[in-house]
Design a protein around this motif. Structure first.
Motif, PDB file in Angstrom:
ATOM      1  N   ILE A 191       0.844  -1.217   0.000  1.00 35.64           N
ATOM      2  CA  ILE A 191       0.000   0.000   0.000  1.00 35.64           C
ATOM      3  C   ILE A 191       0.867   1.251   0.000  1.00 35.64           C
ATOM      4  CG2 ILE A 191      -0.326  -0.062   2.523  1.00 35.64           C
ATOM      5  CD1 ILE A 191      -2.965   1.061  -0.027  1.00 35.64           C
ATOM      6  N   GLU A 192       2.014   1.149   0.729  1.00 34.40           N
ATOM      7  CA  GLU A 192       2.927   2.289   0.765  1.00 34.40           C
ATOM      8  C   GLU A 192       3.521   2.531  -0.633  1.00 34.40           C
ATOM      9  OE1 GLU A 192       3.483   4.422   3.212  1.00 34.40           O
ATOM     10  OE2 GLU A 192       5.104   5.507   2.211  1.00 34.40           O
ATOM     11  N   SER A 193       3.846   1.401  -1.332  1.00 40.41           N
ATOM     12  CA  SER A 193       4.377   1.523  -2.693  1.00 40.41           C
ATOM     13  C   SER A 193       3.354   2.196  -3.597  1.00 40.41           C
ATOM     14  CB  SER A 193       4.716   0.137  -3.253  1.00 40.41           C
ATOM     15  OG  SER A 193       5.644  -0.508  -2.436  1.00 40.41           O
ATOM     16  N   LEU A 194       2.113   1.758  -3.450  1.00 44.58           N
ATOM     17  CA  LEU A 194       1.021   2.333  -4.262  1.00 44.58           C
ATOM     18  C   LEU A 194       0.953   3.829  -4.064  1.00 44.58           C
ATOM     19  CD1 LEU A 194      -1.310   1.107  -6.037  1.00 44.58           C
ATOM     20  CD2 LEU A 194      -2.767   1.340  -4.017  1.00 44.58           C
ATOM     21  N   ILE A 195       1.000   4.220  -2.789  1.00 49.64           N
ATOM     22  CA  ILE A 195       0.918   5.654  -2.484  1.00 49.64           C
ATOM     23  C   ILE A 195       2.115   6.401  -3.053  1.00 49.64           C
ATOM     24  CG2 ILE A 195       1.009   7.328  -0.594  1.00 49.64           C
ATOM     25  CD1 ILE A 195      -0.620   5.185   1.061  1.00 49.64           C
ATOM     26  N   GLN A 196       3.319   5.819  -2.825  1.00 47.59           N
ATOM     27  CA  GLN A 196       4.528   6.525  -3.284  1.00 47.59           C
ATOM     28  C   GLN A 196       4.540   6.666  -4.809  1.00 47.59           C
ATOM     29  OE1 GLN A 196       8.220   5.065  -1.662  1.00 47.59           O
ATOM     30  NE2 GLN A 196       7.497   5.206   0.466  1.00 47.59           N
ATOM     31  N   ILE A 197       4.208   5.582  -5.527  1.00 45.23           N
ATOM     32  CA  ILE A 197       4.274   5.617  -6.996  1.00 45.23           C
ATOM     33  C   ILE A 197       3.199   6.540  -7.590  1.00 45.23           C
ATOM     34  CG2 ILE A 197       3.960   4.212  -9.093  1.00 45.23           C
ATOM     35  CD1 ILE A 197       5.233   1.879  -7.457  1.00 45.23           C
ATOM     36  N   LEU A 198       1.965   6.363  -7.057  1.00 46.39           N
ATOM     37  CA  LEU A 198       0.878   7.144  -7.639  1.00 46.39           C
ATOM     38  C   LEU A 198       1.003   8.634  -7.325  1.00 46.39           C
ATOM     39  CD1 LEU A 198      -2.229   4.802  -7.192  1.00 46.39           C
ATOM     40  CD2 LEU A 198      -0.800   5.167  -9.202  1.00 46.39           C
ATOM     41  N   SER A 199       1.467   8.956  -6.113  1.00 48.41           N
ATOM     42  CA  SER A 199       1.600  10.365  -5.779  1.00 48.41           C
ATOM     43  C   SER A 199       2.717  11.000  -6.599  1.00 48.41           C
ATOM     44  CB  SER A 199       1.846  10.546  -4.293  1.00 48.41           C
ATOM     45  OG  SER A 199       3.034   9.895  -3.922  1.00 48.41           O
ATOM     46  N   GLU A 200       3.703  10.181  -6.874  1.00 52.14           N
ATOM     47  CA  GLU A 200       4.840  10.703  -7.643  1.00 52.14           C
ATOM     48  C   GLU A 200       4.473  10.858  -9.118  1.00 52.14           C
ATOM     49  OE1 GLU A 200       9.302   9.144  -8.517  1.00 52.14           O
ATOM     50  OE2 GLU A 200       8.586   8.940  -6.439  1.00 52.14           O
ATOM     51  N   ASP A 201       3.846   9.818  -9.682  1.00 49.59           N
ATOM     52  CA  ASP A 201       3.581   9.817 -11.119  1.00 49.59           C
ATOM     53  C   ASP A 201       2.343  10.622 -11.505  1.00 49.59           C
ATOM     54  OD1 ASP A 201       5.693   8.162 -11.052  1.00 49.59           O
ATOM     55  OD2 ASP A 201       4.746   6.464 -12.075  1.00 49.59           O
ATOM     56  N   TYR A 202       1.339  10.587 -10.628  1.00 46.15           N
ATOM     57  CA  TYR A 202       0.080  11.212 -11.009  1.00 46.15           C
ATOM     58  C   TYR A 202      -0.302  12.384 -10.119  1.00 46.15           C
ATOM     59  CZ  TYR A 202      -0.247   6.873 -13.646  1.00 46.15           C
ATOM     60  OH  TYR A 202       0.016   5.831 -14.478  1.00 46.15           O
ATOM     61  N   GLY A 203       0.500  12.663  -9.123  1.00 46.87           N
ATOM     62  CA  GLY A 203       0.217  13.787  -8.242  1.00 46.87           C
ATOM     63  C   GLY A 203      -0.997  13.594  -7.362  1.00 46.87           C
TER      64      GLY A 203
END
Lengths: 348, 580
Positions: A191-203
């Motif tokens: 879930i942390e990966s999901l948050i980190q990737i999505l916040s980074e890639d999609y803001g």
């Protein structure tokens, strides 16, 4: 007259007593003399190593056996959950019973850095340094990518969630198998990966991601990470988020199971090995640590254990990996777990 | 030193009985139990060690066999060709060869042939898909680096060969001695069972351990007891491999070539329970013998003590003065003898005391008589005195003289003194002569010769008078004018210059008869009937002065002479007073 008879008897009695004592002493001595010695089976402390591990036996078994074979060191393995073993190490800090902690995510090991001996592996230059410990508290062992698994009978090739962001789509509501991050370390990493990737890639903000993800879970949170694959294989859930290792292993016996590496890439947080501070068998612990990152063991990880090597030479051609921010993960942990708690409470 | 508490004969006897019967029994019992235990243990150990050797031989033999088999497979040209070729005909031929070679073992052992990269080429199992065994790892690595060796290793968990416990690998070399593949033998449970079958007793636990004491195979019992794991833990923790609390005795042997350990566990032959039973039996025996001791002590004490008690009671009675008591003496042993002696002793004592009492009684009677008799002399003497004065008044001078002489005679004879001077004795004789002269009307004459120096010689009272009396009564009885002469003289005789007194009484009568004379001069004067005065005088002298003195008699030409012979003892004045 009477006294002389008495003296006579006393003398006879004394002699009898003496003879008895001699006989018994003889028996006693012969009994003692026969006591066998354990000398042949005495193990030198130099030949011992106590390994605390959170790995499954299928991982530590062959490695420990090969280590024993190659070094002649006797290894005692004490296995348990990551947190269980780490707590134990902390409790035994004053008088450590174990020598080395084999397994456990590097984020967890870092939290317990105070219990570990600083040691930099001789082979550290050959290892992936993305997650190496700044304090040399641990040495990475294997990388464990987070993947999406799916049941190929239920999910059409065209509708596969090829990106992490698709997971948040309403379409998957109630169809995602996911284990409680409180119980499963890998689930929290996911879930942390999901948050980190999505916040980074999609803001996207953490809230947006969490809200939509939790919504898609539809209040169905699995107790254990092992259940994720079971649900997907049984068809109860269409897709699941789990470790690549588990999915690959399950694929061996379940041809319908598929693995998907999302196009944004995925994190591969390694687990590690850490030498316990003031270990009694320090030299052997170092030997074991070096062995854990040697070519043969790292090759075996890929060949037989469905894991990815931490050695640089074995990662050639890989381009899926995204960096996982451990510090952020630790900082976010409490907040995210509470969100899950909140959801769980609502369902109860 | 006396014991503070009273020890009876019975307790002492009991203590010694106990010492004599219990101590040797307990010692002997304990000794026998420990001896038999160690003996049995030794035999058991020998038997078990033999069994262990059996197991060793079985394993070593089986391993040799399969090593031989692995050798054959690795040397088979068909199989070598099969590994290298892709031709299905050649592969089939290789399979035929493999199956041919392994016919007898396929139920126990899985045979796999891998190529040099670790890829499975042939397998006698029906596993799906090609398996890859890492050639840089585990047995393939060992097989490659030591092509001549055949080492058995515990199968790691990663292998999917479920049911296979240990594997042995052998490198297959081509003609250039290069490794082209591996033959791997996987021993299943069935194989291991077959290997050990018949080599051990059903009661034994067998565990086969590898170099690091990891369990390779355990019999069911050993598995239940978790034998292998416990032993490894002990070794790891530096504990003693064999511990006293163990239910089993362990025997461990190492097969050096195969790097295997065989553990044989057997239950203790002599369990604590058996030992307890043995000691229990001994205790019961001890109790029984204690009882016997008590009984025997009681009986023997009774047997010995009853006569002694009887005797003690009898003694008590005797101590109180009753000598009539007697004890039962029917027994024939020493105690009977003792009782007999006791009875004899009391009997004699009784008789003795009775005699004594009788004698005492007699003595008392005579004393009384004497005392009664003594009352009279003074009275008599006074009366005589009165008569004398009465006679003088009436002018009867003769009567007065008679009474006066009688009174004098009486006074001397009743005086308490035993000894008197010779002068006094002679006065007494004169008094007597005077009386007799009056009685016989001067029928005889009397003379005496007493030297002055002998007047004070002390002599026993009344020794001369009886002799004179005898001369008057017997010697002069038939003549009318006889003469009596008393001649007193003394002489010194012998080496000691003893002074001897002679008192000769001579008469001119008829003399002694021969037989009386003979009796007078013999030592036995009992026959002197009618001459009691002689006898008394003789006895007094002998008693006072010894046997060599006394009275001698002889006949003369006319009449007889009687001599009193005695020593003159020089008494001091003091002694004189005492004698008088």
């Amino acid at each position: 007259m009477e006294t002389s008879i008495k003296n006579y008897f006393n003398r006879i009695f004394g002699q009898m007593l003496l003879i008895t004592c001699v006989v018994f002493a003889g028996l006693f001595l012969s009994a003692c003399g026969k006591k066998e010695e354990d000398g042949d089976f005495l193990l030198e402390e130099d030949d011992k190593l106590v390994v605390y591990t959170s790995h499954k036996e299928e991982i530590y078994g062959p490695i420990v056996r090969e280590f024993e074979d190659r070094t002649g060191i006797w290894v005692e393995v004490i296995a348990g959950g990551t947190n269980e073993m780490l707590d134990r190490i902390r409790q035994e800090k004053e008088n450590p019973a174990g020598d080395i902690m084999f397994g456990g995510g590097v984020d967890s090991l870092q939290v317990y850095a105070d219990c570990f001996e600083a040691y930099r592996s001789e082979k550290s230059d050959q290892l992936n340094d993305a997650y190496s410990s700044s304090t040399d508290s641990y040495t990475v062992f294997s990388r464990l990518p987070i993947v999406i698994c799916y049941n190929s009978k239920l999910v059409n090739d065209a509708s596969l969630p090829r990106s992490w962001v698709y997971i948040l789509n309403d379409y998957w509501k109630g169809k995602i198998a996911f284990a409680s991050p409180e119980n499963s370390g890998s689930s929290y990493t996911a879930i942390e990966s999901l948050i980190q990737i999505l916040s980074e890639d999609y803001g996207l903000t953490e809230d947006e991601i969490m809200n939509r993800f939790l919504d898609n879970l539809d209040n169905d949170l699995l107790e254990k990470s092992g259940a994720v694959l079971d649900r997907v294989i049984s068809g109860e859930k269409m897709i699941g988020i789990c470790l690549e290792e588990a999915a690959l292993k399950a694929m061996k016996t379940n041809p319908d199971l598929g693995i998907l590496y999302p196009q944004e890439g995925t994190t591969a947080l390694p687990d590690g090995t850490a030498i316990i501070k003031n270990a009694r068998h320090m030299d052997n612990a170092r030997l074991f640590l070096e062995f854990s990152v040697c070519e043969d063991v790292q090759k075996l990880l890929g060949d037989r254990m469905y894991r990815r090597s931490v050695r640089v030479e074995n990662a050639n051609g890989e381009n899926f990996e995204r960096f996982y921010d451990i510090d952020r993960s630790i900082a976010d942990r409490q907040r995210i777990l509470e969100r899950f708690n909140y959801i769980k409470k609502e369902t109860e | 030193m006396k014991s503070p508490f009273k020890k009876s004969f019975k307790t002492e006897l009991l203590i010694w009985f106990l010492v004599v019967s219990l101590v040797p029994m307990v010692l002997l019992g304990t000794f026998l139990i420990s001896m038999s235990r160690s003996q049995l243990k030794r035999e058991y150990e020998i038997k078990t060690l033999a069994e262990l050797e059996n197991v060793e031989t079985a394993i070593a033999g089986y391993c040799d066999e399969i090593h031989e088999l692995a050798n054959k497979i690795s040397k088979s040209p068909e199989i070598k060709k099969g590994i290298m070729s892709r031709d299905s005909w050649i592969k089939n031929k290789a399979y035929v060869e493999l199956y041919d070679l392994t016919n007898a073992y396929r139920s126990q052992i899985w045979f796999d042939i891998y190529d040099v990269s670790g890829k499975n080429v042939f397998s006698t199992t029906s596993r799906v898909g090609a398996e890859i065994l890492p050639s840089y790892w585990g047995i393939l690595k060992t097989a490659k680096s030591h092509p001549d060796q055949f080492e058995l290793k515990k199968v790691s968990q990663y292998s999917e060969n479920d049911g296979v416990r240990i594997e042995g690998a052998k490198a297959i070399l081509n003609d250039d001695e290069e490794c082209i593949g591996y033959v791997v033998l996987g021993l299943t449970d069935a194989g291991l069972k077959a290997m050990l079958e018949g080599s051990y007793d059903s009661g034994s636990c067998i565990a086969v351990l590898d170099e690091f004491w990891e369990e390779i195979y355990s019999t069911n019992e050993a598995k239940e007891r978790n034998l292998a794991q416990i032993l490894r833990e002990r070794r790891m923790n530096g504990e003693s491999i064999k511990q006293d609390s163990d239910e089993l005795v362990f025997y461990i042997s190492k097969l050096d070539d195969l790097k295997l350990y065989i553990v044989l566990g057997r239950e203790h032959l002599i369990t604590g329970e058996i030992t307890r039973t043995m000691y229990g039996v001994m205790s019961i025996m001890a109790v029984v013998s204690l009882g016997l001791c008590l009984l025997a002590a009681g009986i023997i004490t009774g047997f010995l003590l009853k006569p002694i008690k009887d005797m003690r009671n009898a003694m008590k009675v005797v101590r109180e003065g009753d000598l009539h008591v007697r004890v039962d003496n029917r027994r024939t042993d020493e105690l009977g003898e003792l009782a007999e002696s006791f009875n004899l002793m009391t009997g004699r004592l009784e008789a003795h005391i009775e005699t004594q009492i009788a004698q005492q009684k007699e003595l008392n009677e005579s004393n009384i008589a004497m005392m009664q008799a003594q009352l009279n002399p003074h009275f008599l003497y006074n009366t005589l005195d009165t008569i004398k004065w009465g006679a003088k008044e009436h002018g009867a001078d003769e009567l007065a003289s008679l009474v006066s002489n009688l009174a004098k005679l009486l006074r001397t004879s009743i005086s308490g003194n035993q000894f008197i001077t010779l002068k006094q004795e002679m006065e007494l004789v004169n008094n007597y002569i005077n009386i007799q002269n009056i009685r016989f009307k001067d029928g005889f004459t009397y003379d005496e010769e007493l030297p002055m120096e002998l007047e004070d010689v002390m002599v026993p009272k009344l020794i001369v008078q009886p002799i004179v009396e005898n001369a008057i009564i017997h010697g002069l009885s038939e003549s009318n004018r006889g003469h009596i002469f008393v001649n007193i003289w003394h002489e010194f005789t012998g080496v000691d210059s003893e002074e001897i007194l002679h008192i000769d009484v001579e008469d001119d009568g008829k003399g002694f008869d021969e037989d009386i004379l003979k009796a007078l001069n013999s030592s036995d004067k009992n026959e002197l009937k009618g001459h009691i005065g002689f006898k008394n005088a003789d006895t007094i002298i002998r008693l006072n002065y010894g046997e060599k003195y006394g009275i001698k008699a002889a006949n003369q030409e006319k009449g007889a002479i009687v001599s009193i012979i005695m020593p003159i003892l020089n008494y001091s004045d003091n002694q004189r007073e005492i004698l008088q």
